[in-house]
Each structure stands twice: as structure tokens, then as C-alpha cells.
Design an enzyme around this catalytic site. Structure first.
Site, PDB file in Angstrom:
ATOM      1  N   ARG A   1       2.069  -4.360   2.921  1.00 41.77           N
ATOM      2  CA  ARG A   1       1.002  -3.547   2.323  1.00 41.77           C
ATOM      3  C   ARG A   1       0.373  -4.226   1.117  1.00 41.77           C
ATOM      4  O   ARG A   1      -0.711  -3.844   0.696  1.00 41.77           O
ATOM      5  CB  ARG A   1       1.573  -2.192   1.888  1.00 41.77           C
ATOM      6  CG  ARG A   1       2.056  -1.340   3.035  1.00 41.77           C
ATOM      7  CD  ARG A   1       2.879  -0.175   2.544  1.00 41.77           C
ATOM      8  NE  ARG A   1       2.103   0.816   1.849  1.00 41.77           N
ATOM      9  CZ  ARG A   1       1.655   1.941   2.390  1.00 41.77           C
ATOM     10  NH1 ARG A   1       1.911   2.200   3.650  1.00 41.77           N
ATOM     11  NH2 ARG A   1       0.972   2.803   1.694  1.00 41.77           N
TER      12      ARG A   1
ATOM     13  N   ASN B   1       2.471   6.591  -5.234  1.00 41.52           N
ATOM     14  CA  ASN B   1       1.428   5.767  -4.618  1.00 41.52           C
ATOM     15  C   ASN B   1       0.095   6.484  -4.822  1.00 41.52           C
ATOM     16  O   ASN B   1       0.010   7.677  -4.582  1.00 41.52           O
ATOM     17  CB  ASN B   1       1.731   5.633  -3.108  1.00 41.52           C
ATOM     18  CG  ASN B   1       0.634   4.928  -2.356  1.00 41.52           C
ATOM     19  OD1 ASN B   1      -0.226   4.273  -2.946  1.00 41.52           O
ATOM     20  ND2 ASN B   1       0.652   5.058  -1.035  1.00 41.52           N
ATOM     21  N   GLY B   2      -0.920   5.761  -5.291  1.00 40.45           N
ATOM     22  CA  GLY B   2      -2.221   6.393  -5.516  1.00 40.45           C
ATOM     23  C   GLY B   2      -2.548   6.407  -7.004  1.00 40.45           C
ATOM     24  O   GLY B   2      -1.945   5.672  -7.788  1.00 40.45           O
TER      25      GLY B   2
ATOM     26  N   LYS C   1     -12.447 -14.140   5.883  1.00 38.90           N
ATOM     27  CA  LYS C   1     -11.103 -14.546   6.304  1.00 38.90           C
ATOM     28  C   LYS C   1     -10.616 -15.744   5.504  1.00 38.90           C
ATOM     29  O   LYS C   1      -9.491 -15.773   5.023  1.00 38.90           O
ATOM     30  CB  LYS C   1     -11.181 -14.881   7.793  1.00 38.90           C
ATOM     31  CG  LYS C   1     -10.037 -14.615   8.654  1.00 38.90           C
ATOM     32  CD  LYS C   1      -9.867 -13.225   9.172  1.00 38.90           C
ATOM     33  CE  LYS C   1      -9.843 -12.156   8.134  1.00 38.90           C
ATOM     34  NZ  LYS C   1     -10.032 -10.827   8.649  1.00 38.90           N
TER      35      LYS C   1
ATOM     36  N   LYS D   1      -2.738  -4.449   2.340  1.00 39.73           N
ATOM     37  CA  LYS D   1      -3.111  -4.210   3.738  1.00 39.73           C
ATOM     38  C   LYS D   1      -3.879  -2.902   3.868  1.00 39.73           C
ATOM     39  O   LYS D   1      -4.848  -2.818   4.597  1.00 39.73           O
ATOM     40  CB  LYS D   1      -1.847  -4.175   4.602  1.00 39.73           C
ATOM     41  CG  LYS D   1      -2.113  -3.977   6.077  1.00 39.73           C
ATOM     42  CD  LYS D   1      -2.763  -5.194   6.684  1.00 39.73           C
ATOM     43  CE  LYS D   1      -3.144  -5.010   8.127  1.00 39.73           C
ATOM     44  NZ  LYS D   1      -4.151  -5.993   8.553  1.00 39.73           N
TER      45      LYS D   1
HETATM   46  O1  M6R Z   1      -7.630  -0.501   7.235  1.00 42.25           O
HETATM   47  P1  M6R Z   1      -9.102  -0.774   7.137  1.00 42.25           P
HETATM   48  O2  M6R Z   1      -9.667  -1.358   8.371  1.00 42.25           O
HETATM   49  O3  M6R Z   1      -9.882   0.439   6.702  1.00 42.25           O
HETATM   50  O4  M6R Z   1      -9.243  -1.843   5.998  1.00 42.25           O
HETATM   51  C1  M6R Z   1     -10.497  -2.260   5.567  1.00 42.25           C
HETATM   52  C2  M6R Z   1     -10.402  -3.523   4.763  1.00 42.25           C
HETATM   53  O5  M6R Z   1      -9.627  -3.306   3.615  1.00 42.25           O
HETATM   54  C3  M6R Z   1      -9.794  -4.665   5.577  1.00 42.25           C
HETATM   55  O6  M6R Z   1     -10.521  -4.919   6.736  1.00 42.25           O
HETATM   56  C4  M6R Z   1      -9.744  -5.952   4.739  1.00 42.25           C
HETATM   57  O7  M6R Z   1     -11.028  -6.416   4.504  1.00 42.25           O
HETATM   58  C5  M6R Z   1      -8.866  -6.977   5.455  1.00 42.25           C
HETATM   59  N1  M6R Z   1      -7.968  -7.572   4.522  1.00 42.25           N
HETATM   60  C6  M6R Z   1      -9.650  -8.043   6.122  1.00 42.25           C
HETATM   61  O8  M6R Z   1      -8.897  -9.084   6.608  1.00 42.25           O
END
Ligand code: M6R
Length: 654
Positions: free
Chosen positions: A27, A98-99, A496, A649
Site C-alpha cells: 500500500r 488510517n485517513g 510509469k 497503492k
Molecule cells: O486505485 P486507483 O485506480 O483509483 O488508483 C489511481 C491512481 O492512484 C493509480 O492509478 C496510480 O496513478 C498508480 N500508481 C499508477 O501506476
């Protein structure tokens, strides 16, 4: 973001808590800690940095006790140092959280004026003092104390608390951020109770789980029959436990060096799973869950998402407008509320795209759509997530758990699912006939095979990605270019590489270079073009001429025909990545099927706007090389591929 674990067992809990914290590492976090009850006293160990440092602390000073809580912290208020790490505790109780507690400053002032002393800079510590005050005021009645505290806390959060002298009891509450409660049967028939911030943290531990709903709180004991769950109005509600799903993280990385590598490699089979789930063999058309609207009544689809998921939505905008004639508005979720979108129910619907289904920015944007009365669709990977629960319809992406912070298979399965959504819309609106829709579908079924070909040499020393990766790894700045449906893939490629190799990268529409960014071009800035040999290729090639003639080192990602055209056109390529040619593959298939009247392909056939299925296949296939290159560059730079610095994450704060 922050991870929570809580456990009540008949045996010592420190080691299983540590193992659960490791499962929460994905996470994203920057400090960790745990506390247990040792003969009724709260004892805690914390450390900044990775879990391995907490493990060393525990080796020197072990924790004993059969009731405990643990936490991985992603710093929001206060630096990622030991004093700010959770659990926060006093002699009465310990809390993991958390939060964000948005009104923490006023609460802190109120509590300090009463003489309560704070040790950390966190918002979380106010929970410790508020709970302690209520326990004192209510003569130790913990349930009452917990009930009194929750309405005082503003914000989106989940928390778990443990109380001195109260072995075998934990309090947990969900107010916006997920919290899961679970149980397993111990070796000798005794029961074990758990709290976790997601089901993954409890994989390998809990056998039965229940997701708390928003506003719910629970008093957890080892046995489910002794535990109590209350709704947002403090009314007791039964524990409707469900079997723990099998989690990929429990199966580990296999032979792969990182989860990201595993998740890239498994895409051919994951794409097949998505297509099997989404395609109806009887009609040879896509199959979607029942929708609360008719596509022919829709004028506008509003889409919101963050990061990679936002780029998936951008691709869908191209598709839905060109193939189905639906206007699509795509907003970065964190910005939607800061403009005045024209939202109306009736002919408008909304979709939120999210891997985790827990991204706070996306959740808040979704609430805006719902407030305006729009029907909402959740395109999520986690079907039990908050976003899924809030929407009228859930479109699962079937990627399976994604552990690497950098999204890979979640992105491409979002695209595949959105392709099926688009084809259904196009078919129902009469933009593609049944026959055309089926032939598009058949073309999409070639993608897993094409992906497998693309991945053949991934990781091998003779990989065709090696030269491009070396070039990128030496750079401080990189530009990714794309045109048409490849533009969002250029944006995704740039995201990326910056996420996991920390190289500054930007994605641009190829045609935009001459409007400013071309000023950046010199021989130290590699330019990677995502350029399938498609309807836009010739124009992109002109843009490559423009940058190459100014000294840029051009990396071309295309098919053999695209690379040959660049060579013939005299663009000096510094590196090339050659992908299978979708058009040729489809043409060969057509030849093979010529004898069968029924199978006569229409894939090459263009729709009213001149788009063919190639515009659907290319962004999905061309996502792979940008993922692979980011991965390979991170390896060359020696960065942490699965847990890049500062990133989480699942981003559960705004
Ligand atoms: O869980 P989600 O798809 O809502 O997350 C959105 C972004 O935080 C997520 O795509 C982020 O940009 C990734 N680390 C991309 O690799």
C-alpha cells in the site's frame, strides 16, 4: 496508504502481526509499528522506514501478548519519524488510524487546554486523548466511550483501538476508509479474531470476513459469537461473514523478481479471463451487467479517475465518441469539484474508473455525480470496494489482486473492459451492426496471443527492450509522444517511468511539440514515440523528423512496417521496439477463414467515422512496451520496483 491490522488469539500475536504488516507493504508506507497487551499493560515498538527495521527492533526487544495491533504509516501530518509512527498510545489505550482527522487542530487545542500532553505531530493522536477522556468520563464503559468519540471526528478514516487491562478486546470503526473484520479457527479449536484495512492483509489468517459499512463500528473478540457490530446509528447488526477469497499475494511472486514483473507477464492470461467473462459465446457480442439506462438515451458520459485509471478513461473517450457517438467528459477526480461541470440526470450518466475502488479523490468526485442525480457505473478491480458500493452498477475488470504500486494489468484490463463497454454502446445505438460487433469481438480475442508474442523476450538479455532501456536510464528528462489513441498511452508511459525510476518524464500529443515543448529538445532528452503503423503514423513521423533534426535521440515503438517507414523516411532512430503488426495478424486470420462464409471478417471494415478495430487493439497492446521499459529502467537504476518512494497503492486521502 496507511495499513491497519489487529489480532486476538490464544497464542502470542507479534509474529503474525509482523507477517500481516508485510502484506500491507504494497500500500506504500514510511514507518511501521505495533503494540500488544502484556499482562494487561500496553507495550509498543515502532520504527521509521521499512518493516525490516521494525523486525530488528522486535528482535532486540520482543513483544509478548495475545492481543495486539499493528500499522504501516504513510505520512500526512508530521514527518515519517518514529515519534509519529503508530500505534499512538498512553497508559490507557493504543490506537492505529488510517485517513485524516480534518478537525484535529481544534480537537488538539481543546484537549491540550484540559492539560492532555501530545507526543507527536499527527492528527491521529487526538483519537487517543479523546477516547481516554471518554473512558474516564464513562467509568470505563468502553462501548459508550467509543460511541461518544466517533461523532467528534470529522474526515474519512478507519481506526482500531486496544485498551490496557482488556485482553481479548479490540474496538474498530469505519468512517470512509475501509475496515475488514475476520475470524479463523485456531489449531486447537479456539477462535482468532482480526481487524484489517483490507482483505489482503488478512489473507492466510482469516477464514471468514465481513467488510464494515460506512459509519459502522465493532467490538471484536476472539469468537465471532462474542463480537458485536453496530451500524451508524449504534444499532446492533448481525455479522454476515463471507468466506475469505483466495488472494494472489498469498501465492507470492512465484519465480518473478517483483510483483510488477509478475503482473506484466500474466497479462496474456488475465486478458483471456477478461474476455471470457465479458464475451457471450452465443451472440459473439460483449456481455455487460444490466444497466439502469439505455445507451440510445445517453448523450454524455462523464468519466472520472486518477493517475493510470484516468488515462484508461481518456482512451475510452476516443473510443466512445468515434464508435458510438457518445460525448465523453473526462475529469481528473481531484479537480472535478473545482470546476462547475454541467451535470444533469436523464441523458447523462457517469463512470468512475479505479483499480482499488478506494481512491478518495475518485470517491468524492463520484459523490458529486450522484448528488446531481446521475446514474453511476463503477469500473473497478476490487468488487467489494467503496466506489463499487456507491455506484448503481459495477463493471469488474477481473485483473486479480495487483500488488505492485505501478499499475500494469489493472490498466490493460480497464482498457479491455472499456472496449467491451464501447462495443455494446455502439451496437445498441446502431453504430455497429451485430455482425460488425462480433467481428470486432473476434479481433479482440487475438490480443492475448499478441501480448504473449510481445512478452516473449521480456527479462532475457537479448531482449529488444534493452537498448531503449539503457538510453532512458541514462537520461534526466524524457518525453513520450503519441497521437490519437496512442496519446493517452504516451501519458501512461511517462507516468510509469517517473513512478518507479524517478526519471522526469512527460507525455505530449505528438502535434503539440511545436507549440512549446520542442524547446526542450537536445541530444540529452530521449524522445519515445508510441506510434503503431496506423492512420496517424505519417503525421507522427513528421513530428519525429522535427525532433530528430534538432538532435533528439528517438526511440520508436511501432510494428515492423512503422520502423521500415521511419528508416525509409530517413529518421535516425536511436532505438526501436518492434511489436507484432495487428493488421497483418488480422489479415492472416481472414485468409485462413476465407472458406467459411460465416466467419468472413469485417475487422478491417471501418465504422461511419472511418475507425476500425485496430484503433481499439493498438492502445491495449502498446501499453505493454511502456510498462516493460519502465520496469527495465527501474532495474537498471536499482530503484524499488514494487514500492517506489513516496507512493501508495491505494490513495485514501484527498
Ligand atoms: O486505485 P486507483 O485506480 O483509483 O488508483 C489511481 C491512481 O492512484 C493509480 O492509478 C496510480 O496513478 C498508480 N500508481 C499508477 O501506476
Amino acid at each position: 496508504m496507511c495499513g491497519i491490522i489487529g489480532m486476538i488469539d490464544a497464542k502470542p500475536v507479534a509474529l503474525p502481526l509482523l507477517a500481516a504488516l508485510r502484506r500491507l507493504e504494497y500500500r506504500g508506507y514510511d514507518s511501521a509499528g505495533m503494540a500488544t497487551l502484556n499482562e494487561g499493560r500496553i507495550e509498543r515498538r515502532r520504527s521509521e522506514g521499512k518493516i525490516v527495521r521494525l523486525e530488528k527492533v522486535l528482535q532486540k526487544e520482543p513483544l509478548f501478548g495475545t492481543t495486539g495491533i499493528g500499522h504501516t504509516r504513510w505520512a500526512t501530518h508530521g514527518a515519517p519519524v518514529e515519534k509519529n509512527a503508530h500505534p499512538h498510545a498512553n497508559g490507557t489505550l493504543a490506537v492505529v488510524h488510517n485517513g485524516i482527522i480534518e478537525n484535529f487542530a481544534s480537537l488538539r487545542k481543546e484537549l491540550e487546554e484540559e492539560g492532555r500532553r501530545f507526543e507527536s505531530e499527527t492528527d491521529s493522536e487526538v483519537i487517543v486523548h479523546l477516547l481516554t477522556r471518554e473512558v474516564e468520563r464513562n467509568d470505563g464503559d468502553l462501548a459508550l466511550a467509543c460511541r461518544e468519540v466517533l461523532p467528534r471526528l470529522k474526515g474519512m478514516f478507519a481506526l482500531v483501538a486496544m485498551f490496557a487491562g482488556k485482553e481479548g478486546l479490540l474496538f474498530g470503526a469505519r468512517c470512509g476508509s475501509p475496515l475488514v473484520l475476520g475470524f479463523s479457527d485456531g489449531d486447537k479449536g479456539e477462535s482468532v479474531g482480526y481487524f484489517g484495512s483490507d482483505a489482503l492483509s488478512l489473507s492466510g489468517l482469516a477464514e471468514r470476513i465481513v467488510y464494515l459499512h460506512d459509519g459502522e463500528w465493532a467490538l471484536l473478540r476472539a469468537r465471532e459469537e462474542d463480537s458485536q457490530l453496530f451500524d451508524a446509528n449504534n444499532a446492533p447488526r448481525g455479522l454476515s461473514l463471507q468466506p475469505m477469497p483466495v488472494m494472489a499475494v498469498a501465492l507470492g511472486k512465484g519465480n518473478h523478481r517483483h510483483f510488477m514483473e509478475k503482473e506484466i507477464v500474466e497479462q496474456p492470461s488475465v486478458w483471456s479471463d477478461v474476455l471470457s467473462a465479458r464475451l457471450d459465446p452465443a451472440t459473439r457480442r460483449p456481455r455487460l451487467p444490466a444497466l439502469p439506462f439505455l445507451f440510445r438515451d445517453i448523450s454524455t458520459l462523464h468519466m472520472t479517475a486518477c493517475g493510470t485509471a484516468y488515462y484508461a478513461a481518456l482512451v475510452a473517450k476516443y473510443w466512445l465518441e468515434a464508435f458510438a457517438g457518445i460525448a465523453v467528459e473526462v475529469d481528473v477526480a481531484s479537480e472535478l469539484r473545482y470546476r462547475a461541470p454541467v451535470l444533469r440526470s436523464g441523458d447523462q450518466v457517469a463512470m468512475c474508473v479505479s483499480q482499488s475502488g478506494e481512491t478518495m479523490d475518485s470517491l468524492e468526485a463520484l459523490r458529486l455525480y450522484r448528488k446531481a442525480g446521475l446514474k453511476t457505473i463503477a469500473l473497478v478491480n476490487v468488487e467489494q470496494s467503496s466506489i463499487a458500493r456507491l455506484c448503481d452498477v459495477v463493471l469488474p475488470t477481473h485483473a486479480g489482486p495487483e500488488i505492485g504500486v505501478a499499475s500494469t494489468k489493472a490498466f490493460t484490463t480497464q482498457l479491455l473492459t472499456l472496449a467491451c463497454f464501447t462495443l455494446t454502446a455502439a451496437n445498441e445505438r446502431g453504430w455497429l451492426s451485430n455482425e460488425q460487433t462480433s467481428s470486432f469481438v473476434e479481433a479482440l480475442t487475438c490480443l492475448p496471443g499478441l501480448a504473449a508474442r510481445c512478452l516473449e523476450k521480456f527479462g532475457a538479455s537479448e531482449s529488444q527492450f534493452a537498448e531503449a532501456a539503457q538510453l532512458l536510464a541514462r537520461a534526466h528528462d524524457v518525453l513520450y509522444l503519441g497521437r490519437g489513441v496512442s496519446y493517452p498511452i504516451a501519458l501512461e508511459g511517462a507516468l510509469k517511468i517517473k513512478e518507479i525510476s524517478y526519471i522526469h518524464a512527460e507525455g505530449y500529443a505528438a502535434g503539440e511539440m511545436k507549440h512549446g515543448p520542442i524547446a526542450l529538445v537536445d541530444d540529452s532528452v530521449p524522445i519515445l514515440a508510441v506510434a503503431p503503423y496506423d492512420r496517424w503514423f505519417a503525421k507522427t513521423l513528421s513530428n519525429l523528423h522535427e525532433v530528430a533534426s534538432r538532435g533528439a535521440k528517438v526511440i520508436l515503438v511501432s510494428s515492423a512496417r512503422g520502423v521500415a517507414a521511419a528508416d525509409e523516411g530517413g529518421v535516425a532512430l536511436a532505438a526501436r521496439v518492434v511489436l507484432p503488426d495487428c493488421e497483418e495478424v488480422l489479415a492472416k486470420r481472414t485468409d485462413a477463414d476465407k472458406s467459411s462464409e460465416e466467419n468472413k471478417t469485417k475487422e478491417g471494415e471501418e465504422n461511419a467515422r472511418g475507425w476500425s478495430v485496430l484503433e481499439m487493439m493498438h492502445p491495449i497492446l502498446y501499453s505493454l512496451p511502456v510498462q516493460i521499459l519502465a520496469h527495465d529502467v527501474a532495474l537498471l537504476k536499482g530503484t524499488d520496483v514494487d514500492q517506489p518512494r513516496n507512493l501508495a497503492k491505494s490513495v485514501t486521502v484527498e
